[in-house]
Design an enzyme around this catalytic site. Structure first.
Site, PDB file in Angstrom:
ATOM      1  N   ASP A  29       4.867  10.477  70.585  1.00 50.91           N
ATOM      2  CA  ASP A  29       4.323   9.691  71.469  1.00 50.91           C
ATOM      3  C   ASP A  29       5.255   9.291  72.692  1.00 50.91           C
ATOM      4  O   ASP A  29       6.310   8.868  72.538  1.00 50.91           O
ATOM      5  CB  ASP A  29       3.757   8.227  70.912  1.00 50.91           C
ATOM      6  N   GLU A  79      34.843  11.377  76.862  1.00 49.77           N
ATOM      7  CA  GLU A  79      34.758  11.378  75.263  1.00 49.77           C
ATOM      8  C   GLU A  79      34.206  13.030  75.108  1.00 49.77           C
ATOM      9  O   GLU A  79      33.901  13.097  73.966  1.00 49.77           O
ATOM     10  CB  GLU A  79      34.071  10.379  74.690  1.00 49.77           C
ATOM     11  N   CYS A 111      32.351   5.566  74.819  1.00 53.99           N
ATOM     12  CA  CYS A 111      31.810   5.276  76.197  1.00 53.99           C
ATOM     13  C   CYS A 111      32.638   4.043  77.101  1.00 53.99           C
ATOM     14  O   CYS A 111      32.218   3.754  78.433  1.00 53.99           O
ATOM     15  CB  CYS A 111      30.429   4.940  76.150  1.00 53.99           C
ATOM     16  N   THR A 152      18.170  11.076  73.784  1.00 51.03           N
ATOM     17  CA  THR A 152      19.253  10.132  74.624  1.00 51.03           C
ATOM     18  C   THR A 152      20.489  11.118  74.955  1.00 51.03           C
ATOM     19  O   THR A 152      21.622  10.555  75.178  1.00 51.03           O
ATOM     20  CB  THR A 152      19.654   8.926  73.806  1.00 51.03           C
ATOM     21  N   SER A 201      24.828   1.545  65.528  1.00 50.77           N
ATOM     22  CA  SER A 201      25.755   1.501  66.983  1.00 50.77           C
ATOM     23  C   SER A 201      24.928   0.513  67.735  1.00 50.77           C
ATOM     24  O   SER A 201      25.528  -0.118  68.577  1.00 50.77           O
ATOM     25  CB  SER A 201      25.506   2.895  67.450  1.00 50.77           C
ATOM     26  N   HIS A 233      26.376  -0.946  79.911  1.00 51.81           N
ATOM     27  CA  HIS A 233      26.399   0.479  79.565  1.00 51.81           C
ATOM     28  C   HIS A 233      25.056   0.682  78.849  1.00 51.81           C
ATOM     29  O   HIS A 233      24.561   0.033  78.288  1.00 51.81           O
ATOM     30  CB  HIS A 233      27.382   0.560  78.218  1.00 51.81           C
ATOM     31  N   LYS A 242      18.083  -5.047  75.907  1.00 51.30           N
ATOM     32  CA  LYS A 242      18.308  -5.740  74.635  1.00 51.30           C
ATOM     33  C   LYS A 242      19.693  -6.613  74.772  1.00 51.30           C
ATOM     34  O   LYS A 242      19.865  -7.895  74.295  1.00 51.30           O
ATOM     35  CB  LYS A 242      18.419  -4.725  73.464  1.00 51.30           C
ATOM     36  N   SER A 307      31.598   2.927  71.169  1.00 52.56           N
ATOM     37  CA  SER A 307      31.578   2.988  70.031  1.00 52.56           C
ATOM     38  C   SER A 307      33.103   3.103  69.181  1.00 52.56           C
ATOM     39  O   SER A 307      34.036   3.807  69.665  1.00 52.56           O
ATOM     40  CB  SER A 307      30.675   4.254  69.184  1.00 52.56           C
TER      41      SER A 307
HETATM   42  N1  COA Z   1       5.343   3.271  72.023  1.00 51.71           N
HETATM   43  C1  COA Z   1       6.114   2.397  72.364  1.00 51.71           C
HETATM   44  N2  COA Z   1       7.249   2.078  71.633  1.00 51.71           N
HETATM   45  C2  COA Z   1       7.784   2.866  70.532  1.00 51.71           C
HETATM   46  C3  COA Z   1       6.806   3.770  70.253  1.00 51.71           C
HETATM   47  C4  COA Z   1       5.500   4.032  70.759  1.00 51.71           C
HETATM   48  N3  COA Z   1       4.736   4.853  70.386  1.00 51.71           N
HETATM   49  N4  COA Z   1       7.435   4.408  68.995  1.00 51.71           N
HETATM   50  C5  COA Z   1       8.447   3.802  68.756  1.00 51.71           C
HETATM   51  N5  COA Z   1       8.781   2.885  69.858  1.00 51.71           N
HETATM   52  C6  COA Z   1       9.981   1.980  69.870  1.00 51.71           C
HETATM   53  C7  COA Z   1      10.527   1.398  68.765  1.00 51.71           C
HETATM   54  O1  COA Z   1       9.604   0.120  68.472  1.00 51.71           O
HETATM   55  C8  COA Z   1      11.954   0.984  69.157  1.00 51.71           C
HETATM   56  O2  COA Z   1      11.867  -0.208  69.867  1.00 51.71           O
HETATM   57  P1  COA Z   1      12.695  -1.354  69.431  1.00 51.71           P
HETATM   58  O3  COA Z   1      14.042  -1.042  69.235  1.00 51.71           O
HETATM   59  O4  COA Z   1      12.677  -2.652  70.555  1.00 51.71           O
HETATM   60  O5  COA Z   1      11.949  -1.965  68.130  1.00 51.71           O
HETATM   61  C9  COA Z   1      12.196   2.070  70.034  1.00 51.71           C
HETATM   62  O6  COA Z   1      10.879   2.858  70.346  1.00 51.71           O
HETATM   63  C10 COA Z   1      12.947   3.306  69.491  1.00 51.71           C
HETATM   64  O7  COA Z   1      12.377   3.739  68.196  1.00 51.71           O
HETATM   65  P2  COA Z   1      13.201   4.038  66.876  1.00 51.71           P
HETATM   66  O8  COA Z   1      12.174   4.326  65.734  1.00 51.71           O
HETATM   67  O9  COA Z   1      14.113   2.697  66.585  1.00 51.71           O
HETATM   68  O10 COA Z   1      13.877   5.308  67.286  1.00 51.71           O
HETATM   69  P3  COA Z   1      14.736   6.125  66.526  1.00 51.71           P
HETATM   70  O11 COA Z   1      15.029   5.760  65.129  1.00 51.71           O
HETATM   71  O12 COA Z   1      14.212   7.726  66.516  1.00 51.71           O
HETATM   72  O13 COA Z   1      16.139   6.248  67.436  1.00 51.71           O
HETATM   73  C11 COA Z   1      17.869   5.632  68.571  1.00 51.71           C
HETATM   74  C12 COA Z   1      16.693   5.319  68.413  1.00 51.71           C
HETATM   75  C13 COA Z   1      18.575   4.664  69.712  1.00 51.71           C
HETATM   76  C14 COA Z   1      18.756   5.154  67.413  1.00 51.71           C
HETATM   77  C15 COA Z   1      18.409   6.982  68.648  1.00 51.71           C
HETATM   78  O14 COA Z   1      17.713   7.658  69.944  1.00 51.71           O
HETATM   79  C16 COA Z   1      19.813   7.108  68.658  1.00 51.71           C
HETATM   80  O15 COA Z   1      20.396   7.344  67.303  1.00 51.71           O
HETATM   81  N6  COA Z   1      20.649   7.393  69.867  1.00 51.71           N
HETATM   82  C17 COA Z   1      21.971   7.715  69.906  1.00 51.71           C
HETATM   83  C18 COA Z   1      22.970   6.388  69.628  1.00 51.71           C
HETATM   84  C19 COA Z   1      22.736   5.388  70.683  1.00 51.71           C
HETATM   85  O16 COA Z   1      22.659   5.624  71.688  1.00 51.71           O
HETATM   86  N7  COA Z   1      23.183   4.198  70.402  1.00 51.71           N
HETATM   87  C20 COA Z   1      23.290   2.972  71.252  1.00 51.71           C
HETATM   88  C21 COA Z   1      24.532   2.182  71.221  1.00 51.71           C
HETATM   89  S1  COA Z   1      26.050   2.958  71.686  1.00 51.71           S
END
Ligand code: COA
Length: 386
Positions: A29, A79, A111, A152, A201, A233, A242, A307
């Site tokens: 989605d 990095e 980062c 991402t 993370s 960041h 958040k 990280s």
């Molecule tokens: N419509 C609207 N929002 C939706 C959705 C939909 N159909 N489906 C999922 N979402 C929302 C989730 O609720 C979540 O939001 P929330 O955290 O506020 O609850 C968000 O989208 C992400 O969904 P999630 O299922 O957690 O995604 P994921 O497990 O596939 O991956 C990360 C998310 C960030 C963990 C992943 O992109 C990642 O590993 N990124 C790299 C690491 C990173 O950037 N870390 C950050 C700190 S450095």
């Protein structure tokens, strides 16, 4: 003496993938990307672009405006380094034809390292106010195909000239620090993509907001109410929201939604670039400067997170007349002149990256002024693009 960012300019890859391409082809989605993580596009590099060519592209307008006189230090934060020994900054120094009487090093801590570079630069200028320091943050974020981190990815470079009497951002002395040895995201030497425990993370990032803020308060930093804008960041822009919600909880802010709304101008560039790792928090600052009005006299707080993990919170003031020094049109072009690629092209490029070993020549594909031309006898070749 006031010390800080006198000039700032940015660059990114020549290609762009709309996240709708990933959504359509994986049955995801699109709202998950747009609303859930706050991302719309990600920059992709051509085969003849890397962190050095992006850095050169970012630094060139600064050198054209100010010359290289008195730049005796270049700090290159990344990095996604291209060599285990030689600094990417020395490749950059050669490519830009800078004078030899200069010290050049590379800094690494996920980062975070560009923030360390900026603070080191401020200290160096405090010691020798007539000197300037060129700070570069340049990164390409790569995760495995079909991994949760895939949407991402992204990349970009921010170049900053640090000097006394800065035109754009006067960095204040109080700073809040936090370091904790954790494994939330890392990239072992034998891998071209990062290993990441994504949800962990995010948790460590959010914990670090509180820890760095607490240290900032103990160090005599400003209160929440004394800070007009916050730049975080942004590995994905929802992370900034958040983080800011966490800070408003800690500071017991009453109108949280109004405070969160002030983040909007800081997220415009990163929504379209994707993650640029060390450069990301400075893209947030640049986005604020380029996309807001009447910022003179405003105090901006920056939260930097890498990280592993290291975090820092610090502030700066935007001086009178800052707007005359911006390059708003240049940065709009940076984003708008990228060429759209489709999902199949993106996947082919991602897979081809790891096949480039030994000696090879790259095809000319970049729309920029500098090229990574390939490798000959283990030596990376950089050129001006004709
Ligand atoms: N419509 C609207 N929002 C939706 C959705 C939909 N159909 N489906 C999922 N979402 C929302 C989730 O609720 C979540 O939001 P929330 O955290 O506020 O609850 C968000 O989208 C992400 O969904 P999630 O299922 O957690 O995604 P994921 O497990 O596939 O991956 C990360 C998310 C960030 C963990 C992943 O992109 C990642 O590993 N990124 C790299 C690491 C990173 O950037 N870390 C950050 C700190 S450095």
């Amino acid at each position: 003496m006031k010390i800080g960012i006198h000039d700032i300019a940015a660059a990114t890859g020549s290609l762009v993938l709309d996240l709708a391409e990933i959504a359509t082809n994986t049955g995801t989605d699109l709202a998950k990307f747009h609303r859930g993580i706050g991302q719309f596009e990600m920059s992709i590099n051509t085969v003849d672009e890397d962190i050095v060519t992006m850095a050169a592209r970012a630094a060139k307008p600064i050198l054209d405006r100010h010359g290289s006189d008195n730049i005796r230090t270049i700090l290159f934060a990344t990095e996604s380094g291209v060599d285990q020994s030689k600094s990417a900054g020395v490749f950059l120094h050669g490519l830009l034809g800078l004078p030899g009487n200069c010290r050049v090093v590379e800094l690494k801590e996920a980062c975070y390292s560009a923030t360390a570079a900026l603070q080191f630069a401020v200290a160096m200028v405090a010691r020798k106010p007539e000197e300037k320091v060129l700070v570069i943050a340049s990164d390409i974020a790569r995760y495995e195909l079909d991994s949760s981190g895939e949407p991402t990815q992204g990349g970009g470079a921010v170049a900053m000239l640090v000097s006394a009497d800065p035109a754009l951002f006067e960095i204040e002395p109080a700073t809040g620090l936090w370091t904790s040895d954790v494994m939330d995201f890392w990239r072992p030497n034998d891998r071209s993509t990062a290993v990441v425990d994504g949800h962990y993370s995010m948790q460590v990032y959010l914990d670090s907001v509180g820890k760095a803020w607490s240290d900032f308060q103990q160090a005599g930093g400003n209160s929440f109410d004394e800070i007009d804008y916050f730049c975080y960041h942004q590995p994905f822009t929802r992370m900034a929201v958040k983080a800011h919600r966490r800070l408003t909880e800690i500071c017991e802010v009453e109108d949280v939604d109004a405070s969160v709304a002030t983040l909007e101008p800081t997220m415009i560039y990163n929504r379209r670039l994707g993650n640029s790792y060390t450069a990301s928090v400075f893209f947030a600052l640049l986005s604020l400067l380029d996309n807001s009005e009447n910022l003179a006299g405003k105090r901006v707080g920056l939260f930097s997170y890498g990280s592993g993990a290291v975090a820092e919170f610090f502030t700066g003031i935007i001086p009178e007349g800052y707007e005359k020094h911006l390059r708003v049109a240049h940065h709009a072009e940076m984003l708008d002149q990228r060429t759209n690629i489709d999902y199949a092209d993106y996947r082919a490029r991602h897979a081809a990256y790891d096949e480039l070993t030994g000696s090879y020549e790259t095809e000319r594909q970049t729309n920029g002024d500098y090229r990574f031309a390939g490798v000959v006898d283990h030596k990376r070749q950089y050129r001006n693009a004709e």
